[in-house]
Design an enzyme around this catalytic site. Structure first.
Site, PDB file in Angstrom:
ATOM      1  N   ARG A 110       5.541  -1.847 -54.637  1.00 51.47           N
ATOM      2  CA  ARG A 110       4.796  -1.408 -53.452  1.00 51.47           C
ATOM      3  C   ARG A 110       3.284  -1.421 -53.670  1.00 51.47           C
ATOM      4  NH1 ARG A 110       8.087   3.692 -52.386  1.00 51.47           N
ATOM      5  NH2 ARG A 110       9.484   2.879 -53.967  1.00 51.47           N
ATOM      6  N   GLU A 151      11.915  10.144 -68.005  1.00 58.77           N
ATOM      7  CA  GLU A 151      12.603  11.397 -68.266  1.00 58.77           C
ATOM      8  C   GLU A 151      13.757  11.172 -69.248  1.00 58.77           C
ATOM      9  OE1 GLU A 151      13.196  13.262 -64.537  1.00 58.77           O
ATOM     10  OE2 GLU A 151      14.013  15.076 -65.471  1.00 58.77           O
TER      11      GLU A 151
HETATM   12  P1  AMP Z   1       5.369   7.728 -61.350  1.00 59.26           P
HETATM   13  O1  AMP Z   1       5.362   6.793 -62.532  1.00 59.26           O
HETATM   14  O2  AMP Z   1       6.228   8.923 -61.558  1.00 59.26           O
HETATM   15  O3  AMP Z   1       3.954   8.129 -60.921  1.00 59.26           O
HETATM   16  O4  AMP Z   1       6.070   6.952 -60.158  1.00 59.26           O
HETATM   17  C1  AMP Z   1       5.370   6.194 -59.291  1.00 59.26           C
HETATM   18  C2  AMP Z   1       6.224   5.138 -58.621  1.00 59.26           C
HETATM   19  O5  AMP Z   1       7.487   5.642 -58.163  1.00 59.26           O
HETATM   20  C3  AMP Z   1       5.511   4.608 -57.395  1.00 59.26           C
HETATM   21  O6  AMP Z   1       5.393   3.221 -57.562  1.00 59.26           O
HETATM   22  C4  AMP Z   1       6.345   4.965 -56.202  1.00 59.26           C
HETATM   23  O7  AMP Z   1       6.571   3.788 -55.463  1.00 59.26           O
HETATM   24  C5  AMP Z   1       7.652   5.535 -56.744  1.00 59.26           C
HETATM   25  N1  AMP Z   1       7.923   6.918 -56.241  1.00 59.26           N
HETATM   26  C6  AMP Z   1       7.961   8.041 -57.005  1.00 59.26           C
HETATM   27  N2  AMP Z   1       8.227   9.133 -56.274  1.00 59.26           N
HETATM   28  C7  AMP Z   1       8.361   8.717 -55.002  1.00 59.26           C
HETATM   29  C8  AMP Z   1       8.624   9.386 -53.742  1.00 59.26           C
HETATM   30  N3  AMP Z   1       8.805  10.714 -53.655  1.00 59.26           N
HETATM   31  N4  AMP Z   1       8.660   8.615 -52.621  1.00 59.26           N
HETATM   32  C9  AMP Z   1       8.474   7.294 -52.686  1.00 59.26           C
HETATM   33  N5  AMP Z   1       8.227   6.611 -53.823  1.00 59.26           N
HETATM   34  C10 AMP Z   1       8.173   7.298 -54.981  1.00 59.26           C
END
Ligand code: AMP
Length: 178
Positions: A64, A101
């Site tokens: 995305r 995790e």
């Molecule tokens: P992180 O590495 O935990 O910051 O995860 C980020 C990625 O996970 C992003 O590319 C988002 O597209 C996806 N993501 C994580 N949480 C959500 C959420 N609550 N809603 C939509 N996409 C999410």
């Protein structure tokens, strides 16, 4: 600072889906934004204003991060580089492992697309725990470039993703916070 109108319209457009893909997650569905070309354009303008004159390349995180990232790079007239999940790119590529995790994941980028000394914007749609973005910044910096800016459409406050980005001493921008 994004205008109040833009923030309001985005809040009305983005859909929250409770308990997807697993119980306890509030999934933010950004796809309705792409049904509204004028809204999409305003979002790109906002990101472009944040980065104008400040970066030499844009890296978008799969998948995305590509949706806005390419348009930002084109408007800034700088290269766009894809950061992909493991196993999708042909060699030569550089990679970076990061902890989830449970277990590990890995991201990759074609070798030679980032140049040493470049100031790089790392862009994704959403900042959650910051794990992926932090790994992206490490991948950029181990090639001699600087992760100088981060931008996201959405930041999830409670997950404190920004803490993981602090060590890069970079500017962080989100249009919306939940
Ligand atoms: P992180 O590495 O935990 O910051 O995860 C980020 C990625 O996970 C992003 O590319 C988002 O597209 C996806 N993501 C994580 N949480 C959500 C959420 N609550 N809603 C939509 N996409 C999410």
């Amino acid at each position: 600072m994004p205008s109040k109108n833009l923030v309001q319209e985005l809040e009305q457009t983005i859909e929250n889906i409770a308990d997807f893909p697993i119980p306890g997650i509030q999934f933010k569905d950004i796809t309705p934004i792409f049904l509204k070309p004028a809204l999409y354009e305003s979002v790109i303008d906002e990101f472009v204003q944040f980065s104008k004159g400040k970066v030499d390349a844009v890296c978008g995180i799969e998948s995305r991060g590509y949706l806005f990232g390419i348009a930002i790079a084109v408007a800034l007239e700088v290269p766009f580089i894809l950061i992909r999940k493991k196993g999708k790119l042909p060699p030569p590529f550089v990679s970076e492992k990061y902890e989830l995790e449970y277990g590990f994941s890995e991201i990759e980028m074609r070798e030679g697309q980032i140049k040493a000394g470049q100031r790089v914007l790392i862009h994704d749609d959403l900042l959650a725990t910051g794990g992926t973005t932090e790994a992206a910044a490490r991948l950029v910096e181990k090639q001699g470039a600087k992760a100088s800016q981060f931008s996201f459409l959405i930041g999830l406050k409670d997950l404190h993703g920004e803490d993981k980005l602090r060590k890069f001493n970079a500017e962080v921008f989100r249009i919306l916070e939940y």
